[in-house]
Design an enzyme around this catalytic site. Structure first.
Site: not given
Ligand SMILES: Cc1ncc(COP(=O)(O)O)c(C=O)c1O
Ligand SMILES: NCC(=O)CCC(=O)O
Length: 420
Positions: A264, A236, A141
């Site tokens: 994060k 990523d 993701y």
């Molecule tokens: C690997 C990775 N990339 C991108 C994102 C997207 O980050 P955000 O939720 O801050 O938009 C997330 C988490 O949600 C992630 O786990």
């Molecule tokens: N591992 C998945 C995420 O950190 C997602 C958080 C979100 O979309 O709220």
């Protein structure tokens, strides 16, 4: 008012009652918990209960909730102005610190979320190479930008689908999807169509189909295969970055991605994201180059202050060994209990990241993760919640041990788990 009552109210005015689908408890059933306050590892709920948090806001809280030094600097910075939409000394210092801690980054651009960081990284890769297509991995993701909402993990998986309505087929037609850990497949695709492929994007340690580690040679192979055909490699590291050391995971294993995305942890709990790489590649971004990328709140002073303090604390205190020891104790404990009680599960763990997978066999890609028993995960989730432990409400996520956890918290978790 209770969580259930708040959820009832919220559902009338917020789609599904949530501002991000992963919070809806769709994967585990029941009513989402409403959080009121947090300090260290403890959160207070609207139900008047206290929980020990192993979700950590999905990753940013490696130092726990509301760490004093971070809250202080946020308050002080906020009092001096919440946003300027102009340059600040602090953002230059923050970029200096990031590029010092991450040697493969000569330059870094700040944005407001992980999604934005990845979206911009993809555009940058396309603009820089003049190529259109990308390769991503099944179950990884990368946020919710159009091109990456295909075969995606996290909340999409939890919702039982891996793509989204509303995304133009033109966007996803340009994306090859390959199983994670399948180097040969990537090599084949690059051999066949490499000259049209701008980038391969990967979570170096996957965290959105549960915790899935790269097999020996996988990331090295990606580096080699992409370099051979002028395709950029994007790591990523929105979850991985600063998770196992005060730098990227890529740096710790000696593999330099062309572009790295962060989020994060680097915001210390405030909204932030970043992308970085060599001067040559980053210079393709506007205003130096032709790839447009912008943001009213990018480099927001309060987020930068929180991020700066977090990275300084991580650099100076280096809680990583402690977190690794606690994470291992937790996973070993879960595995020992599973063995003793003959439960069909095993716990994957790396540093503070862990996922109990509800099957005995190892999980090396999305198909394996999907083969786990989600009903058993839901039962585990609610059992732990009833015993005062908050873990991610989905079997396709990673849980987090932070520097604020202690051996007592791990022992208490295992004690509760042993009653499963
Ligand atoms: C690997 C990775 N990339 C991108 C994102 C997207 O980050 P955000 O939720 O801050 O938009 C997330 C988490 O949600 C992630 O786990
Ligand atoms: N591992 C998945 C995420 O950190 C997602 C958080 C979100 O979309 O709220």
């Amino acid at each position: 008012m209770t969580s259930a009552k708040w959820f009832e109210r919220a559902q009338k005015v917020i789609p599904g009652g949530v501002n991000s689908p992963v919070r809806a408890f769709n994967g585990v059933g029941g009513t989402p918990v409403y959080f009121k306050s947090g300090k260290g590892v403890n959160v207070q709920t609207e139900d008047g209960t206290e929980l020990i948090d192993f979700c950590g806001s999905w990753g940013p809280l490696i130092l726990g909730h509301a760490r004093d030094e971070i809250v202080d600097v946020v308050a002080k910075t906020a009092a001096d102005g919440l946003t300027f939409g102009a340059n600040t000394a602090a953002e230059a210092e923050f970029a200096e610190l990031i590029t010092t801690l991450i040697p493969e980054m000569d330059m870094v651009r700040l944005v407001s979320s992980g999604t934005e960081a990845v979206m911009s990284a993809i555009r940058l890769a396309r603009g820089y190479t003049g190529r259109r297509k990308i390769i991503k991995f099944d179950g990884c993701y990368h946020g919710h930008s159009d091109y990456l909402l295909v075969a995606a993990g996290s909340g999409l998986l939890t919702g039982g689908t891996t793509s989204s309505a509303g995304v133009s087929p033109a966007a996803t037609e340009e994306v090859y999807v390959v199983p994670y850990n399948d180097l040969e497949k990537v090599q084949d695709v690059l051999k066949a169509d490499g000259e049209n492929i701008a980038a391969v994007i990967v979570e170096p340690i996957a965290g959105n189909m549960g915790l899935v580690e790269p097999e020996p040679g996988f990331l090295e192979g990606l580096r080699e295969a992409t370099a051979a055909c002028g395709t950029l490699l994007i790591f990523d590291e929105v979850i991985n970055g600063f998770r196992l050391a005060p730098t990227t995971f890529g740096h710790t294993i000696g593999i330099e991605a062309d572009i790295t995305t962060l989020g994060k942890i680097i915001g210390g709990g405030m909204p932030i994201g970043a992308l970085g790489g060599s001067t040559e590649i980053m210079s393709a971004l506007a205003p130096l180059g032709p790839v447009y990328q912008a943001g009213t709140l990018s480099g927001n002073p309060v987020a930068v202050a929180a991020g700066m303090k977090t990275l300084e604390l991580l650099r100076d205190e280096s809680p990583y060994l402690k977190i690794e020891i606690l994470g291992k104790k937790l996973a070993d404990g879960i595995n020992a209990i599973a063995e003793e009680k003959e439960l069909d599960l095993h716990c994957a763990q790396r540093g503070g990241m862990f996922t109990p997978f509800f099957r005995k066999e190892a999980v090396r890609n999305l198909d394996d993760s999907k083969a786990c028993d989600q009903k058993a995960h839901a039962a585990y989730f609610h059992h732990m919640l009833n015993h005062g432990f908050y873990t991610p409400p989905s079997g396709f996520e990673v849980a987090f041990v932070s520097a604020a956890h202690t051996e007592e918290h791990i022992n208490a978790f295992l004690e509760a788990f042993s009653k499963l």
